[in-house]
Motif scaffolding. Structure first.
Motif, short mmCIF file in Angstrom:
data_model
loop_
_atom_site.label_atom_id
_atom_site.label_comp_id
_atom_site.label_asym_id
_atom_site.label_seq_id
_atom_site.Cartn_x
_atom_site.Cartn_y
_atom_site.Cartn_z
N LYS A 94 -20.15 44.18 -0.29
CA LYS A 94 -20.28 42.74 -0.54
C LYS A 94 -19.27 42.31 -1.58
CE LYS A 94 -24.34 40.07 0.36
NZ LYS A 94 -25.73 39.81 0.10
N VAL A 95 -18.55 41.24 -1.25
CA VAL A 95 -17.55 40.71 -2.19
C VAL A 95 -18.06 39.36 -2.70
CG1 VAL A 95 -15.17 39.92 -2.44
CG2 VAL A 95 -15.68 41.91 -1.02
N GLY A 96 -18.06 39.20 -4.00
CA GLY A 96 -18.50 37.94 -4.61
C GLY A 96 -19.98 37.67 -4.37
N GLY A 97 -20.74 38.71 -4.07
CA GLY A 97 -22.17 38.56 -3.85
C GLY A 97 -22.53 37.81 -2.59
N LEU A 98 -21.52 37.54 -1.72
CA LEU A 98 -21.80 36.71 -0.53
C LEU A 98 -21.20 37.27 0.76
CD1 LEU A 98 -22.94 33.85 0.33
CD2 LEU A 98 -20.61 33.03 0.06
N LEU A 99 -19.94 37.68 0.68
CA LEU A 99 -19.24 38.05 1.91
C LEU A 99 -19.18 39.57 2.12
CD1 LEU A 99 -16.24 35.57 1.57
CD2 LEU A 99 -18.33 35.23 2.88
N TRP A 100 -19.54 39.98 3.33
CA TRP A 100 -19.44 41.40 3.69
C TRP A 100 -18.07 41.66 4.26
CZ3 TRP A 100 -22.84 45.09 2.46
CH2 TRP A 100 -24.14 44.70 2.14
N MET A 101 -17.34 42.55 3.66
CA MET A 101 -16.04 42.90 4.24
C MET A 101 -15.62 44.32 3.85
SD MET A 101 -13.56 40.34 2.12
CE MET A 101 -14.36 38.84 2.63
N ASN A 102 -14.49 44.73 4.40
CA ASN A 102 -14.01 46.09 4.11
C ASN A 102 -13.59 46.15 2.65
OD1 ASN A 102 -14.32 46.83 6.81
ND2 ASN A 102 -12.37 45.88 7.31
N THR A 103 -14.14 47.10 1.92
CA THR A 103 -13.84 47.16 0.50
C THR A 103 -13.03 48.41 0.12
OG1 THR A 103 -16.01 48.14 0.17
CG2 THR A 103 -15.81 45.79 -0.27
N GLY A 104 -12.65 49.18 1.11
CA GLY A 104 -11.84 50.35 0.78
C GLY A 104 -11.68 51.25 1.99
N LEU B 297 -20.93 37.00 6.76
CA LEU B 297 -22.17 36.67 6.04
C LEU B 297 -23.34 37.59 6.39
CD1 LEU B 297 -21.90 32.78 6.27
CD2 LEU B 297 -21.64 34.17 4.21
N ALA B 298 -23.39 38.06 7.66
CA ALA B 298 -24.53 38.89 8.08
C ALA B 298 -24.38 40.32 7.56
CB ALA B 298 -24.62 38.91 9.60
N THR B 299 -25.48 40.91 7.14
CA THR B 299 -25.45 42.30 6.64
C THR B 299 -25.15 43.24 7.81
OG1 THR B 299 -27.16 41.65 5.10
CG2 THR B 299 -26.76 44.01 5.34
#
Lengths: 270, 310
Positions: A94-104, B297-299
């Motif tokens: 989670k980036v910025g507590g909101l968006l799910w994205m690839n973090t590494g 947005l979705a987990t």
């Protein structure tokens, strides 16, 4: 030569320190263990039919039959594993507590491309089966780069991904027992080979378990290879890369032009 | 017999599904002049193709579809070669710059964040504006063709700035007189964005041509396809040579569907008005934007994913 001399010297030294009856007892104990092990190994057998799968142009996976024997009173676990490979993955967070994205980015090294386990529903309930023969049995051999504290979590997520692809399976429905004779229990398993199982050599292992102890093991090999058109394309793509790329472009352009001509002849485009 | 094994992707696919996918994306390509990479790659991944193979093989099939589409639009007199070449040169410069930008961002560790945000902003802004603008056009009730409707209503500051630029040239096919620098600059900007986002850039290039270069919609489609053809030839050869990710069998199946689809799409495009075309493309772009936002947005069910792809 030097090695032999050293070894002899070592044996002489050991013999002079340890009493002879202890050495004899030790040798006898090893012989007993080996004999037991050998006996169990002989009681376990496995055969894959067919043991060689050929992938042709219209291949869509296939099925094989694994048959064999285990000592009476034991249960079977059959495991099919592929060669260790390197897989590049992206970690999600989670980036910025909101968006799910690839973090590494992470790389799994020496991880089996395929991991299929076939057993009975009762055996699958066994507490330590996963650590003993399941996915987690190879966890320690797998390297993760960069080294991550959450190795166990990432490994678990990876197995979920592979389960979704159909190449990591824990199957509890396909094992059939065909009776016991001469102290041997016969088993039969219909194994589905998904098209995602790539050409290569796979190890098919049969384990006889008494409770949570492995009492015997046997293995055989399953080979998957490309033939005909797929073999030709693969050879070209990996052996003559530039030629392959140019050919792919030329065929695409010609196909586009031909379709364009056909439509013009039918009075379509103009 | 309905399945075919893809030796590079390492999986088998249903021939009819892949032909259908190719046909659908080819149709969009013929109607809107977009390569369809932003749609095709996620669809292929859904059908079990590894992301890197999906993206590279898609480029290969776009070569076929855009050849077929360019030919059809050339016959209709809809390709502005001069404009297309300048955009292409800009695109190549921008693409090279974009790859370097991505390398730096990756080293800094925030490349994916930027890629995702760029995607959502570009898709949302692009689709939203196109949708609103076309809706205004349709509301007027006269449904004017794109050529008339794109003519400036009043001399805006932007139009004055355009006229002040050096190297003013006539682009006869597009019916515009602008500086040669403009398509070069915009081509470069789109190239940078396309490289960052990992797509061909058709869906950004089309609105750029319509709104910033003031080209008529029908010429935009033909010119965009012409430019995409060359971009994808380059990508296909590079991917086959460096990464072994082009599955020729998959590309061949896709392009059988897409070349036919592109021809049908061109016919449909001919019958639709400029505003209708734009509003349909806007809907498509917004749909992809919503899907992307949902994904952010979705987990996720699984906290790792195979690397590669768009």
């Amino acid at each position: 030569m030097r090695y032999t001399k050293k070894s002899c010297k070592l044996l002489n030294t050991t013999a002079s320190v340890v009493p002879l009856h202890l050495i004899l007892a030790f040798i006898f104990a090893i012989a007993v263990v080996m004999a037991t092990d050998n006996c169990n190994a002989q009681n376990v057998s496995i055969k894959a039919d067919p043991s060689h799968i050929q992938i042709s142009a219209f291949y869509d996976g296939t099925s094989i039959k694994a048959t064999g024997t285990i000592p009476a009173g034991t249960d079977i676990v059959v495991r099919i594993t592929g060669e260790g490979e390197e897989i590049h993955l992206k970690k999600k967070g989670k980036v910025g507590g909101l968006l799910w994205m690839n973090t590494g980015a992470i790389t799994f090294k020496n991880i089996p491309a395929v991991f299929m386990v076939y057993t009975t529903p009762e055996m699958a309930k066994m507490e330590n089966l996963n650590e003993m023969l399941g996915y987690f049995s190879v966890k320690d051999k797998v390297e993760i780069e960069p080294v991550d504290e959450a190795k166990e979590f990432l490994f678990k997520e990876f197995t979920k991904l592979k389960e979704e692809e159909g190449v990591y399976i824990i199957d509890t429905k396909s094992v059939k027992y065909n009776g016991t004779s001469n102290g041997e229990r016969q088993f039969e398993i219909d194994i589905n080979v998904p098209p995602k199982m790539k050409p290569g050599e796979y190890s098919v292992e049969a384990y006889a378990l008494s409770g949570s102890n492995i009492v015997g093991k046997a293995d055989t090999e399953l080979i998957i290879s490309l033939i005909g058109f797929p073999a030709w394309i693969s050879g070209l793509a990996f052996g003559h890369e530039l030629l392959y790329g140019i050919m792919a472009v030329v065929v695409a352009v010609v196909a586009g032009l031909v379709t364009g001509m056909i439509f013009k002849d039918k009075g379509g485009a103009h | 017999m309905l399945h075919m094994y893809l030796p590079i992707a390492g999986n088998s696919v249903n021939i009819l599904i892949i032909l259908g996918l190719g046909g659908f994306v080819g149709l969009l390509s013929g109607i809107f002049g977009v390569g369809g990479g932003f749609l095709m790659t996620p669809l292929l991944i859904m059908f079990g193709i590894p992301p890197t193979v999906a993206a590279a093989s898609d480029s290969n099939q776009i070569v076929g579809a855009s050849t077929s589409g360019t030919l059809a639009h050339w016959r209709l007199g809809n390709v502005d070669y001069k404009m297309g070449l300048l955009l292409l040169i800009g695109g190549i410069i921008g693409g090279t710059l974009g790859v370097q930008v991505i390398k730096i961002l990756r080293a800094m560790g925030n490349a994916d964040f930027l890629i995702n945000i760029t995607y959502v902003i570009m898709l949302g802004g692009d689709g939203g504006y196109m949708f609103w603008e076309s809706l205004q056009g349709l509301k007027k009730g006269e449904a004017p063709p794109a050529e008339e409707e794109s003519a400036p209503k009043k001399e805006s500051a932007y139009a004055r700035a355009l006229a002040a630029l050096p190297f003013q040239t006539d682009f006869e096919k597009s019916g515009v007189r602008i500086s040669m620098l403009l398509p070069l600059i915009f081509g470069t900007l789109v190239g940078v964005l396309a490289a960052i986002m990992g797509v061909g850039g058709g869906f950004i290039m089309v609105p750029v041509m319509v709104y910033l270069l003031r080209m008529p919609m029908h010429v935009v489609v033909g010119t965009s396809l012409f430019q995409i053809l060359f971009t994808c030839v380059n990508v296909t050869i590079m991917q086959a040579y460096s990464n072994h990710t082009v599955d020729f069998v998959l590309a061949l199946l896709l392009l059988i569907g897409s070349t036919v689809g592109a021809q049908v799409g061109t016919k449909i495009s001919k019958r639709l008005k400029g505003d209708q075309l734009k509003i349909l493309l806007a809907c498509l772009v917004l749909l992809v934007c919503v899907k992307m936002l949902y994904g952010l947005l979705a987990t996720p069910d699984i906290m790792v994913a195979i690397a590669g792809g768009h």
